[in-house]
Design a protein around this motif. Sequence first.
Motif, PDB file in Angstrom:
ATOM      1  N   GLY A  57     120.924 -19.359 -28.129  1.00 20.14           N
ATOM      2  CA  GLY A  57     121.364 -18.005 -27.761  1.00 20.14           C
ATOM      3  C   GLY A  57     121.609 -17.864 -26.280  1.00 20.14           C
ATOM      4  N   GLY A  58     121.182 -16.606 -25.854  1.00 27.69           N
ATOM      5  CA  GLY A  58     120.347 -15.602 -26.507  1.00 27.69           C
ATOM      6  C   GLY A  58     118.961 -16.161 -26.863  1.00 27.69           C
ATOM      7  N   ASP A  59     118.158 -15.302 -27.440  1.00 28.33           N
ATOM      8  CA  ASP A  59     116.889 -15.806 -27.971  1.00 28.33           C
ATOM      9  C   ASP A  59     116.804 -15.460 -29.454  1.00 28.33           C
ATOM     10  OD1 ASP A  59     114.202 -16.374 -28.684  1.00 28.33           O
ATOM     11  OD2 ASP A  59     113.684 -16.329 -26.555  1.00 28.33           O
ATOM     12  N   THR A 100     125.152 -13.879 -23.217  1.00 32.33           N
ATOM     13  CA  THR A 100     124.399 -13.684 -24.466  1.00 32.33           C
ATOM     14  C   THR A 100     123.201 -12.740 -24.284  1.00 32.33           C
ATOM     15  OG1 THR A 100     122.926 -15.561 -24.055  1.00 32.33           O
ATOM     16  CG2 THR A 100     124.960 -16.029 -25.248  1.00 32.33           C
ATOM     17  N   HIS A 101     122.997 -12.179 -23.081  1.00 32.67           N
ATOM     18  CA  HIS A 101     121.794 -11.357 -22.830  1.00 32.67           C
ATOM     19  C   HIS A 101     121.864  -9.969 -23.452  1.00 32.67           C
ATOM     20  CE1 HIS A 101     120.837 -13.888 -18.965  1.00 32.67           C
ATOM     21  NE2 HIS A 101     120.930 -14.605 -20.061  1.00 32.67           N
ATOM     22  N   ASP A 102     123.022  -9.343 -23.387  1.00 37.36           N
ATOM     23  CA  ASP A 102     123.194  -7.945 -23.798  1.00 37.36           C
ATOM     24  C   ASP A 102     122.935  -7.771 -25.312  1.00 37.36           C
ATOM     25  OD1 ASP A 102     124.016  -5.382 -24.304  1.00 37.36           O
ATOM     26  OD2 ASP A 102     126.057  -5.639 -23.508  1.00 37.36           O
ATOM     27  N   GLY A 160     121.563 -11.570 -27.461  1.00 38.17           N
ATOM     28  CA  GLY A 160     120.422 -10.754 -27.047  1.00 38.17           C
ATOM     29  C   GLY A 160     119.296 -11.628 -26.523  1.00 38.17           C
ATOM     30  N   CYS A 161     118.958 -11.433 -25.245  1.00 41.43           N
ATOM     31  CA  CYS A 161     117.874 -12.238 -24.653  1.00 41.43           C
ATOM     32  C   CYS A 161     117.154 -11.412 -23.589  1.00 41.43           C
ATOM     33  CB  CYS A 161     118.430 -13.524 -24.062  1.00 41.43           C
ATOM     34  SG  CYS A 161     117.115 -14.548 -23.365  1.00 41.43           S
ATOM     35  N   PRO A 162     115.807 -11.389 -23.628  1.00 41.35           N
ATOM     36  CA  PRO A 162     115.058 -10.593 -22.653  1.00 41.35           C
ATOM     37  C   PRO A 162     114.650 -11.389 -21.407  1.00 41.35           C
ATOM     38  CG  PRO A 162     113.559 -11.422 -24.313  1.00 41.35           C
ATOM     39  CD  PRO A 162     114.916 -11.986 -24.645  1.00 41.35           C
ATOM     40  N   HIS A 163     114.873 -12.690 -21.378  1.00 43.93           N
ATOM     41  CA  HIS A 163     114.201 -13.519 -20.378  1.00 43.93           C
ATOM     42  C   HIS A 163     114.862 -13.527 -18.997  1.00 43.93           C
ATOM     43  CE1 HIS A 163     111.628 -14.827 -23.604  1.00 43.93           C
ATOM     44  NE2 HIS A 163     112.698 -15.195 -24.310  1.00 43.93           N
ATOM     45  N   LYS A 164     116.166 -13.388 -18.978  1.00 43.05           N
ATOM     46  CA  LYS A 164     116.925 -13.315 -17.706  1.00 43.05           C
ATOM     47  C   LYS A 164     116.548 -14.438 -16.729  1.00 43.05           C
ATOM     48  CE  LYS A 164     118.474  -9.019 -18.868  1.00 43.05           C
ATOM     49  NZ  LYS A 164     118.205  -9.093 -20.307  1.00 43.05           N
ATOM     50  N   CYS A 165     116.523 -15.658 -17.216  1.00 43.63           N
ATOM     51  CA  CYS A 165     116.184 -16.795 -16.346  1.00 43.63           C
ATOM     52  C   CYS A 165     117.253 -16.948 -15.260  1.00 43.63           C
ATOM     53  CB  CYS A 165     116.157 -18.097 -17.145  1.00 43.63           C
ATOM     54  SG  CYS A 165     115.218 -18.007 -18.676  1.00 43.63           S
ATOM     55  N   PRO A 166     116.837 -17.011 -13.979  1.00 44.24           N
ATOM     56  CA  PRO A 166     117.832 -17.272 -12.940  1.00 44.24           C
ATOM     57  C   PRO A 166     118.528 -18.612 -13.214  1.00 44.24           C
ATOM     58  CG  PRO A 166     115.774 -16.538 -11.969  1.00 44.24           C
ATOM     59  CD  PRO A 166     115.497 -16.787 -13.431  1.00 44.24           C
ATOM     60  N   GLY A 167     119.852 -18.619 -13.120  1.00 40.09           N
ATOM     61  CA  GLY A 167     120.605 -19.852 -13.360  1.00 40.09           C
ATOM     62  C   GLY A 167     120.915 -20.083 -14.828  1.00 40.09           C
ATOM     63  N   CYS A 168     120.653 -19.069 -15.676  1.00 36.51           N
ATOM     64  CA  CYS A 168     120.943 -19.187 -17.119  1.00 36.51           C
ATOM     65  C   CYS A 168     122.381 -19.662 -17.333  1.00 36.51           C
ATOM     66  CB  CYS A 168     120.740 -17.824 -17.787  1.00 36.51           C
ATOM     67  SG  CYS A 168     121.365 -17.759 -19.472  1.00 36.51           S
ATOM     68  N   HIS A 169     122.535 -20.615 -18.251  1.00 29.50           N
ATOM     69  CA  HIS A 169     123.855 -21.180 -18.534  1.00 29.50           C
ATOM     70  C   HIS A 169     124.689 -20.247 -19.403  1.00 29.50           C
ATOM     71  CE1 HIS A 169     121.107 -22.067 -21.770  1.00 29.50           C
ATOM     72  NE2 HIS A 169     122.143 -22.306 -22.569  1.00 29.50           N
TER      73      HIS A 169
END
Length: 183
Positions: free
Chosen positions: A72-74, A41-43, A28-37
């Motif tokens: 994560g995730g965050d 883990t976002h959902d 779970g992560c809210p940041h959605k950084c472009p290029g995230c490795h």
Amino acid sequence: MFIRLASKLQKDSIVDGEGIRAVIWTQGCPHKCPGCHNPGTHDYNGGFLEDVEDLKKEINTLDDEVGVTFSGGDPFEQPEACFELAKYIHSIGLNVWCYTGYTYEQLLKKKEKNSAISNFLSEIDILVDGRFVMKLKSYEIKFRGSKNQRIIKVPESLKSGKVVIYDCDEKKKKESKKKEIYI
Ligand code: SF4
């Protein structure tokens, strides 16, 4: 209490903080950084739920690790469960690192309204903060993906009221100097 994880406890990592470490990969992560490795883990509904007590038991079997890293995730999206785990990790003598897409200053603001964030922050030794920024990506910096991210000594920062940076390279230089003296 349950924690949502992206994968099982990872052991023997040498890239997620200093020394040999175990890594708790939160989901779970809210940041959605472009290029995230780690986009998987976002959902917030992805991954799987793990009983915090079972995870503690597994952490208790660690042998070679000097600490545990939250990534994560965050992890700050699940501060209650992460606090419980971080408290336990300290109680068995291991140190705690945590990666987050929030900046330290954003967490200070959030902790005013959310005691779980305050509690979790108070159990972290080293925080690697800030979103991953593609144009600041570098392979030359230790334990970080992009140059905006900082390695922060949390207890010292909370105590002094200003950000205290942890210079891992400086520590290494001092250690090799000590070795030179003993040789
Ligand atoms: S904070 Fe980390 S996991 Fe979240 S989007 Fe950014 S790089 Fe990916």
